[in-house]
Design a protein around this motif. Structure first.
Motif, mmCIF file in Angstrom:
data_model
loop_
_atom_site.group_PDB
_atom_site.id
_atom_site.type_symbol
_atom_site.label_atom_id
_atom_site.label_comp_id
_atom_site.label_asym_id
_atom_site.label_seq_id
_atom_site.Cartn_x
_atom_site.Cartn_y
_atom_site.Cartn_z
ATOM 1 N N ALA A 1 0.813 -1.209 0.000
ATOM 2 C CA ALA A 1 0.000 0.000 0.000
ATOM 3 C C ALA A 1 0.847 1.260 0.000
ATOM 4 N N THR A 2 2.058 1.178 0.533
ATOM 5 C CA THR A 2 2.902 2.373 0.634
ATOM 6 C C THR A 2 4.069 2.345 -0.331
ATOM 7 N N PHE A 3 4.055 1.397 -1.261
ATOM 8 C CA PHE A 3 5.198 1.251 -2.158
ATOM 9 C C PHE A 3 5.357 2.455 -3.060
ATOM 10 N N ASN A 4 6.613 2.858 -3.227
ATOM 11 C CA ASN A 4 6.956 3.910 -4.181
ATOM 12 C C ASN A 4 8.235 3.489 -4.877
ATOM 13 N N GLY A 5 8.245 3.524 -6.180
ATOM 14 C CA GLY A 5 9.398 3.055 -6.942
ATOM 15 C C GLY A 5 10.657 3.838 -6.708
ATOM 16 N N ARG A 6 10.553 5.034 -6.091
ATOM 17 C CA ARG A 6 11.750 5.839 -5.876
ATOM 18 C C ARG A 6 12.495 5.449 -4.609
ATOM 19 N N VAL A 7 11.910 4.552 -3.827
ATOM 20 C CA VAL A 7 12.641 4.011 -2.686
ATOM 21 C C VAL A 7 13.557 2.908 -3.216
ATOM 22 N N THR A 8 14.841 3.030 -2.983
ATOM 23 C CA THR A 8 15.808 2.124 -3.581
ATOM 24 C C THR A 8 15.772 0.747 -2.933
ATOM 25 N N SER A 9 16.310 -0.224 -3.654
ATOM 26 C CA SER A 9 16.388 -1.580 -3.096
ATOM 27 C C SER A 9 17.293 -1.610 -1.869
ATOM 28 N N ALA A 10 18.301 -0.722 -1.847
ATOM 29 C CA ALA A 10 19.187 -0.664 -0.674
ATOM 30 C C ALA A 10 18.407 -0.223 0.559
ATOM 31 N N GLN A 11 17.474 0.717 0.382
ATOM 32 C CA GLN A 11 16.638 1.125 1.511
ATOM 33 C C GLN A 11 15.746 -0.024 1.966
ATOM 34 N N ARG A 12 15.179 -0.733 1.017
ATOM 35 C CA ARG A 12 14.260 -1.817 1.364
ATOM 36 C C ARG A 12 14.969 -2.932 2.116
ATOM 37 N N ARG A 13 16.211 -3.177 1.765
ATOM 38 C CA ARG A 13 16.945 -4.260 2.423
ATOM 39 C C ARG A 13 17.189 -3.968 3.899
ATOM 40 N N LYS A 14 17.020 -2.696 4.301
ATOM 41 C CA LYS A 14 17.246 -2.339 5.703
ATOM 42 C C LYS A 14 15.950 -2.287 6.516
ATOM 43 N N ARG A 15 14.869 -2.804 5.958
ATOM 44 C CA ARG A 15 13.597 -2.715 6.694
ATOM 45 C C ARG A 15 13.626 -3.509 7.992
ATOM 46 N N HIS A 16 14.580 -4.457 8.110
ATOM 47 C CA HIS A 16 14.678 -5.218 9.360
ATOM 48 C C HIS A 16 15.072 -4.334 10.534
ATOM 49 N N LEU A 17 15.611 -3.132 10.270
ATOM 50 C CA LEU A 17 16.010 -2.231 11.356
ATOM 51 C C LEU A 17 14.809 -1.753 12.172
ATOM 52 N N ALA A 18 13.597 -1.886 11.604
ATOM 53 C CA ALA A 18 12.394 -1.426 12.319
ATOM 54 C C ALA A 18 11.713 -2.532 13.092
ATOM 55 N N GLU A 19 12.130 -3.779 12.919
ATOM 56 C CA GLU A 19 11.365 -4.891 13.465
ATOM 57 C C GLU A 19 11.373 -4.960 14.989
ATOM 58 N N HIS A 20 12.392 -4.405 15.642
ATOM 59 C CA HIS A 20 12.430 -4.484 17.111
ATOM 60 C C HIS A 20 11.678 -3.333 17.766
ATOM 61 N N LEU A 21 11.181 -2.401 16.982
ATOM 62 C CA LEU A 21 10.511 -1.226 17.551
ATOM 63 C C LEU A 21 9.083 -1.565 17.959
ATOM 64 N N PRO A 22 8.583 -0.973 19.042
ATOM 65 C CA PRO A 22 7.210 -1.255 19.488
ATOM 66 C C PRO A 22 6.197 -0.360 18.782
ATOM 67 N N HIS A 23 4.947 -0.776 18.817
ATOM 68 C CA HIS A 23 3.842 0.073 18.370
ATOM 69 C C HIS A 23 3.460 0.964 19.553
ATOM 70 N N ALA A 24 4.183 2.025 19.743
ATOM 71 C CA ALA A 24 3.975 2.907 20.890
ATOM 72 C C ALA A 24 4.493 4.292 20.525
ATOM 73 N N PRO A 25 4.014 5.347 21.199
ATOM 74 C CA PRO A 25 4.543 6.687 20.920
ATOM 75 C C PRO A 25 5.960 6.837 21.447
ATOM 76 N N GLY A 26 6.747 7.647 20.783
ATOM 77 C CA GLY A 26 8.106 7.857 21.259
ATOM 78 C C GLY A 26 8.980 8.530 20.230
ATOM 79 N N VAL A 27 10.285 8.418 20.455
ATOM 80 C CA VAL A 27 11.297 9.054 19.609
ATOM 81 C C VAL A 27 12.195 7.974 19.035
ATOM 82 N N TYR A 28 12.570 8.121 17.764
ATOM 83 C CA TYR A 28 13.497 7.178 17.146
ATOM 84 C C TYR A 28 14.755 7.923 16.689
#
Length: 595
Positions: A210-237
């Protein structure tokens, strides 16, 4: 800043229970309803009607069901539409009207994700008739195959993204022929072809699709695992590089969802793509409330000055206007506030704005502008400002200390309580210049006055908050729980959310006891950055906020600068909406028929 006990329980639960929903819904498990319409024209609002609805329900590559019905439009089908679709007036005689066909389709598609080629057209028609019938529109998620194709299909593969072209590209088993069910079947094959191609780019969930955009590079996509440890909660990253340097600081009501967008969403800023390329990990700080998150973001930006936060480039470069305490006081620009009993206006993030305020005050009050140290009875030659009657000239004894002190009191009153004298003098000067058609000079004085009124109003509000040793306030959130904040000398000292069933008085007492100890800052400034105190003020002044405890007197002058602020804000807003005569991009010719 401390936090109430409720703020730590929620994050821990998120960390321990990572459901499949948190990881995203795999596309193979999503049920899609691929829909296509045939209509009498291009605009439902313009009177066009639906003549046929066709839909195919699929999941994991398997067809689960099909839906097809002709629809009686209640009017003649235009000949060119009949030629295009093959649907004639005789074919729709006896077919259900849209009042019956639409509920049947919505029942078929219930609980699925809608897919259409040029979805705004098909979904727009369906929503129009649902609204016309007074029928609530289900909260469908929608995927547009045309939009996706424009992001992953190149011109070398196909000259356009029409359904017929894409059906040939992806070797669909169905040839589109402008009949609803046939076109829906072809769209299913196109959807599967696009999903297969997107899978190679790292798109595996409905959220990523739903949020795909072709201008996001494959290198960016390969780093999506960096978000997996984050909680669904308000805060600062905090994005950090491999040397542990902070690259970027942001805030969100949902940390994991927001950080994911840097890897899979329509993030088109080249700076952010560059930043993600350097990122090695993402740290986070869970916050009890959105206000706490905003404040922590400001503090972390000031602490780390990340290179990719624009506002962090010069976070400490602020200016103040100071009315000095000496025998012959004067106004000067300074970089910091001292505990010297002087009067200050600011802070200003721009030296230019501070200089405009200084000019407005010098235009009104003839205090000296020289930086020399003058004794009780100076004996020097007067400067050109004295000859122009713009300075009382204490340097050559032209004014006695009592008279000069009276003018200084007027300056102090303008800074701290009542700016009326400045407003009157500059308005009168602007009127005279406008009468002489010296509009550019009048505009200069207008800008000076606006800068002064805004700065004085801001200083008076911040000073009122900075004087208070403590303010405790609460507001009921949308989920029914109460957010509580403790503010000391303008600084957020604690934040928490009262747990359901807890005693509110006990919670507030514990929160206050554990709040950060805050000492007052020198002079009138808060014990925090002005930006932080302004965020706190906006929350305190928001509808629904209740004051629980106030230590000290929280007052602003009745005749303060805030009285004049609305006028200058309105003028500023109107100037932003004007189109210059030499900039005609926003102008459109208007045809007026001859009379």
């Amino acid at each position: 800043m401390s936090r109430g006990s409720a703020s730590t329980a929620e994050p821990g639960r998120w960390e321990a229970q990572r459901s499949f929903d948190e990881l995203g819904r795999p596309l193979r498990d999503v049920t899609f309803t691929v829909v296509d319409l045939e209509t009498t024209g291009g605009s439902a609002a313009g009177g066009s009607m639906i003549t046929e609805i066709g839909a195919v329900k699929v999941r994991g590559g398997e067809v689960l069901g099909e839906f097809q019905t002709l629809v009686d439009p209640g009017l003649a089908i235009p000949p060119f539409i009949a030629v295009l679709t093959g649907i004639t007036d005789s074919m729709v005689v006896g077919a259900p009207r849209i009042e019956a066909a639409l509920p049947a389709f919505l029942e078929f598609a219930a609980g699925t994700c809608l897919v259409a080629h040029n979805a705004p057209f098909d979904v727009g028609f369906l929503k129009h008739f649902a609204e016309q019938q007074g029928r609530p529109w289900p909260a469908f998620e929608v995927v547009d195959t045309a939009r996706l194709a424009r992001r992953v299909v190149t011109r070398d593969e196909t000259p356009d993204c029409k359904l017929s072209s894409l059906a040939r590209l992806f070797r669909s088993g169905t040839t589109p022929d402008h009949r609803a069910l046939t076109d829906a079947r072809a769209t299913v094959d196109v959807l599967h072809g696009l999903i297969a191609r997107l899978g190679a780019l790292g798109v595996h969930t409905l959220e990523e699709l739903a949020t795909f955009n072709g201008r996001v590079t494959s290198a960016q996509r390969r780093k999506r695992h960096l978000a997996e440890h984050l909680p669904h909660a308000p805060g600062v990253y905090l994005f950090r590089d491999d040397a542990d340097r902070v690259l970027y600081v942001g805030t969100s009501k949902d940390l994991r969802t927001r950080v994911r967008t840097y890897f899979t969403a329509s993030e088109t800023r080249s700076r952010m793509g560059e930043m993600v390329g350097l990122a090695a990990r993402v740290d986070h700080v869970v916050c009890a409330t959105p206000l706490e998150a905003e404040v922590r973001e400001l503090r972390l930006i000031a602490e780390h000055t990340p290179r990719y936060n624009r506002r962090s480039r010069f976070p400490h470069k602020v200016h103040f206007l100071k009315l000095t305490r000496e025998t012959w006081p004067r106004l000067s620009l300074v970089r910091r506030v001292l505990d010297d009993d002087a009067d200050y206006l600011g802070p200003f993030s721009s030296r230019g704005t501070a200089e405009k305020c200084l000019a407005a005050l010098h235009d009104t009050f003839p205090v000296r502008q020289c930086s020399d140290r003058l004794g009780r009875e100076p004996s020097r030659s007067p400067c050109v400002l004295a000859e122009m009657q713009r300075c009382l000239s204490p340097c050559d004894g032209s004014v006695d200390p009592t008279t000069y002190a009276a003018v200084v009191r007027q300056v102090r009153d303008a800074l701290l309580t009542r700016p009326d004298r400045v407003v009157e003098v500059i308005n009168e000067r602007m009127g005279g210049l406008a009468a002489e058609e010296r509009f550019e000079e009048a505009g200069t004085h207008r800008d000076r006055l606006a800068a002064f009124v805004r700065a004085a109003s801001r200083t008076q509000r911040l000073t009122a908050l900075a004087r208070l040793p403590e303010v405790v306030a609460a507001r009921r959130d949308d989920d029914g729980r109460w957010s509580v904040h403790v503010v000391r000398h303008g600084r957020l000292a604690a934040a928490g959310v009262i747990p359901p069933g807890a005693d509110a008085h006990d919670f507030v007492r514990v929160l206050r006891a554990g709040a950060e100890t805050v000492l007052p800052a020198p002079g009138p400034v808060p014990a925090a950055s002005a930006e932080e105190s302004e965020k706190v003020l906006r929350w305190l002044e928001a509808p629904g906020v209740r004051l629980v405890e106030v230590e000290g007197e929280w007052t602003c002058p009745v005749g303060g600068a805030g009285r004049h602020l609305a006028l200058h804000d309105a003028v500023h807003q109107s100037r932003l909406t004007l189109v210059p005569f030499d900039d005609r991009r926003g102008l459109r010719p208007v045809h007026r028929p001859a009379r």
